[in-house]
Write an enzyme that holds these catalytic residues in place. Structure first.
Site: not given
Ligand code: CAA
Length: 256
Positions: A64, A107, A110, A130
């Site tokens: 998400a 998500g 999922e 999460e």
């Molecule tokens: N939401 C919003 N923005 C996100 C994102 C997310 N889930 N995942 C990545 N991005 C954005 C980053 O903020 C970054 O933006 P900027 O360029 O503006 O800084 C861009 O995407 C690239 O990300 P990274 O620089 O972090 O890229 P990376 O290759 O080094 O890492 C990653 C990739 C491991 C996916 C890392 O971005 C990450 O850990 N993302 C979050 C993953 C996460 O926590 N997901 C769970 C969300 S909660 C959920 O999903 C709830 C549910 O079930 C309903």
């Protein structure tokens, strides 16, 4: 910008590409609505017999959208009606194949688990991070992951937010097949074409019974299976398939 791109790469096969590459295909509310609308449309599209959902080479979907969630309150979450978005995916009667490259997190994991078949590239990573954000999975992660890989491996991932690579995910039963990264889409489309060439009513009944049976007591599930199996004996495609076998020719299925 179109957040979910739709293509028809082969007859009866639809490809949906998540299209937010700048944020690793984070599932924003708007993207989820677009995906829902496609899934509802395809559920009723008689010409569509298999759906492939994919992302890009870096991410299937990183979960998400955290930016959209950071200030969200529970009442707003409830008012969004996100459950209907997920229900459209979960309840899609057409076979769904997740073609996963890169990250399938939160998500995104999922979403992949809602699919019927998961084809992963060697570099794919699966996880439910999460907990690291102070929340928990809200679209089936706590239920589908343990059902797919067992309680103890799932707990480790859910409680620590740790990721699994593609080979581990395959060994654990989360993934149908692992292929080289650059072969993921081609392999997924091949599977979709293969499924699309099968008798559609048999395909639909198999999906329906596998999913509904998983939540039913075994005797009930076996009864559902038998009923559905008997029903298929009344179809044109069954007659065509068996006659073609006996006549040593290729069958032609009409979906009747
Ligand atoms: N939401 C919003 N923005 C996100 C994102 C997310 N889930 N995942 C990545 N991005 C954005 C980053 O903020 C970054 O933006 P900027 O360029 O503006 O800084 C861009 O995407 C690239 O990300 P990274 O620089 O972090 O890229 P990376 O290759 O080094 O890492 C990653 C990739 C491991 C996916 C890392 O971005 C990450 O850990 N993302 C979050 C993953 C996460 O926590 N997901 C769970 C969300 S909660 C959920 O999903 C709830 C549910 O079930 C309903």
């Amino acid at each position: 910008m179109t957040l979910v791109l739709m293509e028809r790469p082969a007859p009866h096969v639809t490809l949906l590409r998540l299209n937010r590459p700048e944020v690793r295909n984070a599932l924003s509310p708007a993207l989820r609505v677009e995906l829902r609308d496609h899934m509802l449309g395809l559920s009723e599209d008689r010409d569509c017999r298999a759906i492939v959902i994919t992302g890009n080479e870096k991410a299937f979907a990183a979960g998400a959208d955290i930016k959209a969630m950071v200030a969200t309150e529970p009442a707003e979450m409830m008012a969004h009606g996100d459950e209907t978005n997920w229900a459209a995916i979960r309840n899609c009667p057409k076979p769904v194949i997740a073609a996963v490259n890169g990250y399938a997190l939160g998500g995104g994991c999922e979403l992949a688990m809602c699919a019927d078949v998961i084809i992963a590239g060697k570099g794919a990573r699966f996880g439910q991070p999460e907990v690291r954000l102070g929340i928990m999975p809200g679209a089936g992660g706590t239920q589908r992951l343990p059902r797919a890989i067992g309680k103890h491996r799932a707990m480790l991932m859910l409680l620590t937010g740790s990721m699994m690579d593609a080979e581990e995910a395959f060994a654990a039963g989360l993934v149908s097949k692992v292929v080289p990264d650059d072969a993921v889409l081609a392999e997924s489309l091949k599977v979709a074409v293969d499924i699309a060439s099968m008798p559609p009513l048999a395909v639909a009944e198999i999906k329906r019974v596998v999913l509904a049976g998983a939540d039913a007591p075994l005797d009930t599930a076996i009864m559902m299976e038998r009923r559905a199996a008997y029903l298929l004996f009344g179809t044109e495609d069954k007659r065509e398939a068996m006659t073609a076998f006996l006549e040593k020719r290729k069958p032609t299925f009409t979906g009747a």
